[in-house]
Motif scaffolding. Structure first.
Motif, PDB file in Angstrom:
ATOM      1  N   LEU A 327      47.477  25.858  34.087  1.00  0.00           N
ATOM      2  CA  LEU A 327      46.840  26.887  34.913  1.00  0.00           C
ATOM      3  C   LEU A 327      47.498  26.886  36.289  1.00  0.00           C
ATOM      4  N   LEU A 328      47.952  28.041  36.704  1.00  0.00           N
ATOM      5  CA  LEU A 328      48.559  28.168  38.031  1.00  0.00           C
ATOM      6  C   LEU A 328      47.562  28.813  38.985  1.00  0.00           C
ATOM      7  N   GLY A 329      47.587  28.375  40.246  1.00  0.00           N
ATOM      8  CA  GLY A 329      46.863  29.100  41.302  1.00  0.00           C
ATOM      9  C   GLY A 329      45.441  28.651  41.572  1.00  0.00           C
ATOM     10  N   VAL A 343      37.679  26.617  32.672  1.00  0.00           N
ATOM     11  CA  VAL A 343      38.837  26.256  31.843  1.00  0.00           C
ATOM     12  C   VAL A 343      38.296  25.736  30.514  1.00  0.00           C
ATOM     13  N   TYR A 344      38.701  26.381  29.420  1.00  0.00           N
ATOM     14  CA  TYR A 344      38.078  26.063  28.134  1.00  0.00           C
ATOM     15  C   TYR A 344      38.552  24.736  27.548  1.00  0.00           C
ATOM     16  N   GLY A 345      39.715  24.273  27.988  1.00  0.00           N
ATOM     17  CA  GLY A 345      40.179  22.977  27.489  1.00  0.00           C
ATOM     18  C   GLY A 345      41.008  23.081  26.219  1.00  0.00           C
ATOM     19  N   LYS A 374      42.989  40.813  43.353  1.00  0.00           N
ATOM     20  CA  LYS A 374      44.029  40.007  44.030  1.00  0.00           C
ATOM     21  C   LYS A 374      44.280  38.720  43.256  1.00  0.00           C
ATOM     22  N   LEU A 375      43.194  38.122  42.763  1.00  0.00           N
ATOM     23  CA  LEU A 375      43.322  36.822  42.078  1.00  0.00           C
ATOM     24  C   LEU A 375      44.001  36.933  40.721  1.00  0.00           C
ATOM     25  N   LYS A 376      43.979  38.133  40.154  1.00  0.00           N
ATOM     26  CA  LYS A 376      44.615  38.309  38.836  1.00  0.00           C
ATOM     27  C   LYS A 376      46.107  37.955  38.910  1.00  0.00           C
ATOM     28  N   GLN A 377      46.706  38.141  40.091  1.00  0.00           N
ATOM     29  CA  GLN A 377      48.131  37.802  40.248  1.00  0.00           C
ATOM     30  C   GLN A 377      48.318  36.305  40.482  1.00  0.00           C
ATOM     31  N   VAL A 378      47.246  35.654  40.959  1.00  0.00           N
ATOM     32  CA  VAL A 378      47.360  34.248  41.386  1.00  0.00           C
ATOM     33  C   VAL A 378      47.007  33.281  40.253  1.00  0.00           C
ATOM     34  N   LEU A 379      45.861  33.511  39.632  1.00  0.00           N
ATOM     35  CA  LEU A 379      45.382  32.617  38.575  1.00  0.00           C
ATOM     36  C   LEU A 379      45.981  33.042  37.249  1.00  0.00           C
ATOM     37  N   ARG A 380      46.802  32.194  36.672  1.00  0.00           N
ATOM     38  CA  ARG A 380      47.482  32.568  35.434  1.00  0.00           C
ATOM     39  C   ARG A 380      47.618  31.353  34.531  1.00  0.00           C
ATOM     40  N   PHE A 381      47.393  31.549  33.236  1.00  0.00           N
ATOM     41  CA  PHE A 381      47.622  30.475  32.266  1.00  0.00           C
ATOM     42  C   PHE A 381      48.972  30.701  31.606  1.00  0.00           C
ATOM     43  N   ILE A 382      49.823  29.714  31.697  1.00  0.00           N
ATOM     44  CA  ILE A 382      51.133  29.827  31.034  1.00  0.00           C
ATOM     45  C   ILE A 382      51.313  28.670  30.069  1.00  0.00           C
ATOM     46  N   GLY A 383      52.273  28.778  29.173  1.00  0.00           N
ATOM     47  CA  GLY A 383      52.635  27.667  28.304  1.00  0.00           C
ATOM     48  C   GLY A 383      53.970  27.121  28.767  1.00  0.00           C
TER      49      GLY A 383
END
Ligand code: ADP
Length: 384
Positions: A327-329, A343-345, A374-383
């Motif tokens: 999770l970023l941001g 965060v679902y884990g 605004k937060l949609k750009q900041v909080l991101r789940f990546i692999g």
């Protein structure tokens, strides 16, 4: 029996199960979970995890041994296995009778239609020729929605047919009639809304404020509450949700997803016999959230207050790439004290997988939407 001594069993240990457990644990309940994955989101907080496929009756029998009341976080489960247990005296809420009426979309729609709950026109179809007939008919016309009657979720099991030319590909996409199919009139909706409601063992009911939902690629993206609709529409939606709970004899928390048209008509799209993604806003937005009232319902406790504390926006955190989840941001987003991240884990991120969500509360819905955007750009789940 002392209510607090009741052992709760949950079929499905995903994020919805996890959020049920968090509420059950507030009152100290013992919770056993049945899930096919040893690393499911519920594993870290349940008292017992039974790892077994959700179609295998033996897992349900095992769950029953550890449980006074069984509930479920997901409807695509083995109703026969649950019914056998129910016949042997196991309490299951919502009942298997409710589950069966909802599992099959054709039966679900028929049940609502015969109880005067507005649904789009629909019919069973088994060949492309039959679909063509409905496309031509004055009742339906194009566009049409083709749906599998069972097994659909997050837009899987739904294929739009814009014109006659799409029939073949839609039919093939949904398995060429191997699974039972139905066509549905396309509703040119202005908004998608949903109403969460909880109903107790003796029929008492509470309804949550109407949520306004936006989907991206047929997965829920954003929920805004209060919905930008008139009081009249809001009351109408609440009344429909109430009737849905009665018709399906729901015990627990249910979600009724609806289409609202520009001329103020409401059609029910579908009913979920469980807490729902579009009700996650209730965790920070309402005095008692959808999971708390679900647990209260199935153990036989009076309901908590469903009213809104403040306008709330919920945004899903959907995996943006494949790999080990990251999770970023988070630090950046928590500079706003009225942001809550869930965060679902799930250890693996996959593109399109629901990894978590966040809520933003505000003095007005507009203010919360602006901050959430605004937060949609900041909080991101990546692999990675
Ligand atoms: P799922 O169970 O996979 O969520 P739905 O039946 O809710 O499937 O369909 C997914 C999406 O497809 C809906 O949220 C809606 O946007 C669209 N949809 C489904 N049925 C109709 C319909 N009859 N008219 C217009 N849009 C529809």
């Amino acid at each position: 029996m002392d209510i607090l001594k009741k052992k709760i069993g949950i079929v499905g240990g995903g994020q919805l199960g996890k959020m049920m457990i968090l509420e059950a644990k507030r009152l100290g309940f013992y919770v056993a979970v049945l899930d096919p994955a040893a690393d499911c989101p519920s594993q870290s907080i349940c008292d017992k995890l039974i790892v077994s496929p959700l179609d295998d009756p033996s897992g349900y029998i095992e769950l029953s041994k550890h449980t006074d009341v069984i509930t479920y976080e997901w409807e695509l489960i083995n109703a026969d296995a649950l019914e056998n247990l129910e016949k042997e005296g196991q309490t299951v809420y919502p009942s298997v009778r409710s589950l069966r009426k909802i599992q099959n979309k054709y039966i679900q729609n028929s049940e609502m239609q015969s109880n005067n709950i507005p649904v789009p026109r629909f019919a069973l179809v088994s060949t492309t020729e039959e679909i063509r007939e409905y496309g031509k008919s004055t009742n339906f016309g194009y566009p049409l929605m083709l749906k599998t009657t069972t097994g659909g979720y997050d837009g899987k099991g739904v294929a739009p047919i814009k014109t006659e030319a799409d029939i073949e590909s839609a039919f093939n996409e949904l398995g060429s009639g191997v699974k039972e199919l139905m066509v549905e009139e396309f509703v040119g909706f202005q908004k998608e809304i949903s109403v969460i409601a909880s109903r107790g063992i003796t029929g008492e009911m509470v309804v949550y404020p109407v949520a306004e939902n936006t989907h991206t690629n047929t997965i829920l993206d954003t929920t805004v509450v209060p919905a930008d609709i008139s009081d009249e529409i809001s009351n109408k939606a609440a009344e429909i949700a109430n009737r849905v709970m009665s018709v399906f004899e729901g015990v627990g928390t249910f979600c009724t997803e609806m289409f609202l048209t520009a001329d103020g008509n409401i059609f029910v799209n579908e009913v979920a016999p469980r807490p729902h993604n579009s009700g996650h806003y209730t965790i920070e937005g309402c005095f008692a959230n959808q999971f708390e009232n679900h647990i209260r319902a199935i153990v036989g406790l009076p309901f908590g207050d469903t009213s809104l504390i403040s306008p709330t926006v919920m945004v899903n955190l959907i995996g943006q790439s494949d790999g080990t989840a990251r999770l970023l941001g988070l630090e950046e987003s928590y500079k706003d004290p009225n942001v809550h991240v869930h965060v679902y884990g799930k250890s693996e991120s996959k593109t399109g997988r629901k990894m978590g969500h966040f809520t933003v509360t505000g003095n007005t819905a507009d203010d919360a939407v602006k901050r959430a955007d605004k937060l949609k750009q900041v909080l991101r789940f990546i692999g990675e």
